[in-house]
Design an enzyme around this catalytic site. Structure first.
Site, PDB file in Angstrom:
ATOM      1  N   GLN A  95     -12.032 -22.520  95.913  1.00  0.00           N
ATOM      2  CA  GLN A  95     -11.246 -23.826  95.362  1.00  0.00           C
ATOM      3  C   GLN A  95     -11.083 -24.010  94.179  1.00  0.00           C
ATOM      4  OE1 GLN A  95     -12.041 -27.289  98.086  1.00  0.00           O
ATOM      5  NE2 GLN A  95     -12.169 -28.505  96.512  1.00  0.00           N
ATOM      6  N   CYS A  96     -11.946 -24.348  93.445  1.00  0.00           N
ATOM      7  CA  CYS A  96     -11.694 -24.650  91.742  1.00  0.00           C
ATOM      8  C   CYS A  96     -11.660 -23.494  91.085  1.00  0.00           C
ATOM      9  CB  CYS A  96     -12.636 -25.754  91.283  1.00  0.00           C
ATOM     10  SG  CYS A  96     -12.376 -27.444  92.212  1.00  0.00           S
ATOM     11  N   VAL A  97     -12.580 -22.436  91.508  1.00  0.00           N
ATOM     12  CA  VAL A  97     -12.559 -21.239  90.730  1.00  0.00           C
ATOM     13  C   VAL A  97     -11.347 -20.409  91.218  1.00  0.00           C
ATOM     14  CG1 VAL A  97     -13.955 -19.054  90.391  1.00  0.00           C
ATOM     15  CG2 VAL A  97     -15.465 -21.055  90.785  1.00  0.00           C
ATOM     16  N   HIS A 117      -8.118 -29.634  91.290  1.00  0.00           N
ATOM     17  CA  HIS A 117      -8.625 -28.429  91.578  1.00  0.00           C
ATOM     18  C   HIS A 117      -8.914 -27.136  90.549  1.00  0.00           C
ATOM     19  CE1 HIS A 117      -9.342 -29.853  95.680  1.00  0.00           C
ATOM     20  NE2 HIS A 117      -8.299 -29.973  95.959  1.00  0.00           N
ATOM     21  N   THR A 175      -8.115 -22.273  89.595  1.00  0.00           N
ATOM     22  CA  THR A 175      -8.282 -22.075  87.947  1.00  0.00           C
ATOM     23  C   THR A 175      -7.745 -20.641  87.663  1.00  0.00           C
ATOM     24  OG1 THR A 175      -9.892 -23.746  87.555  1.00  0.00           O
ATOM     25  CG2 THR A 175      -9.567 -21.949  85.764  1.00  0.00           C
TER      26      THR A 175
END
Length: 199
Positions: free
Chosen positions: A116-118, A87, A121
């Site tokens: 999720q991924c934003v 992710h 990160t």
């Protein structure tokens, strides 16, 4: 060059999913392009990230051809393109090494999906010591089903369920979770204004 724009998963895979029609911003690529132009004008680094799930047979499987930047986006020569399978954009890539080699200390993050991924990160980047700004209106996501909702429902069934969390609420909650803890929250207009550019 101490700043980098990290563009996460703004890829055709999402358009290939039935859920795409529920996305909070169907024209997310337009705002991403504004950020890309902003960073290029300042001679700052742009890093493109794509999510890949080889061998799964779904839209994130590179074999199906959807794991590519949205057609409105154009990567310039010399701008890194990395493929992740987690992710966050760090764990399964050389992103941290790339940023360290270039002396990057400040990140602006945008992309799909907001929570999720934003968000993942962003949290990891903050833990690694980067100063992070999330360009919140250059992120997008979809409504999220309740944890007890049955799998395999249609988009219409998802939207009809009163327990479904609307995309706008997902984004709002991400802002609250990240602001002041892991990142600064800004809009594309605000980032352009800070650079002395009109929106």
């Amino acid at each position: 060059m101490t700043r980098a724009l990290i563009v996460i998963d703004v890829q055709e895979s999402f358009r290939a999913r039935p859920l795409w029609e529920t996305t909070s911003d169907l024209k997310i690529a337009d705002r991403v392009n504004r950020l890309v132009r902003l960073f290029r004008r300042a001679n700052e680094q742009v890093v493109w990230v794509l999510h890949s799930e080889p061998g799964t047979g779904d839209v994130f499987d590179p074999a199906l051809g959807h794991v590519r930047l949205m057609e409105e986006l154009e990567r310039a020569d010399g701008e890194p393109l990395i493929h992740k399978t987690s992710h966050n954009a760090f764990t399964t890539t050389n992103l941290q090494q790339l940023l360290t080699e270039r002396g990057i200390t400040d990140l602006t993050v945008c992309g799909i999906r907001t929570e999720q991924c934003v968000e993942t990160t962003t949290r990891l980047a903050a833990d690694l010591g980067y100063r992070v700004t999330v360009a919140i209106d250059a992120t997008a996501t979809n409504p999220i089903p309740h944890r007890d909702a049955p799998a395999g429902r249609s988009v219409a069934e998802l939207l009809a369920d009163p327990r479904t969390l609307p995309a706008e609420e997902v984004i709002r909650r991400t802002e609250y979770a990240l602001a002041g803890r892991f990142a600064t929250i800004a809009t594309v207009d605000q980032l352009e204004a800070a650079a002395g550019l009109a929106a």
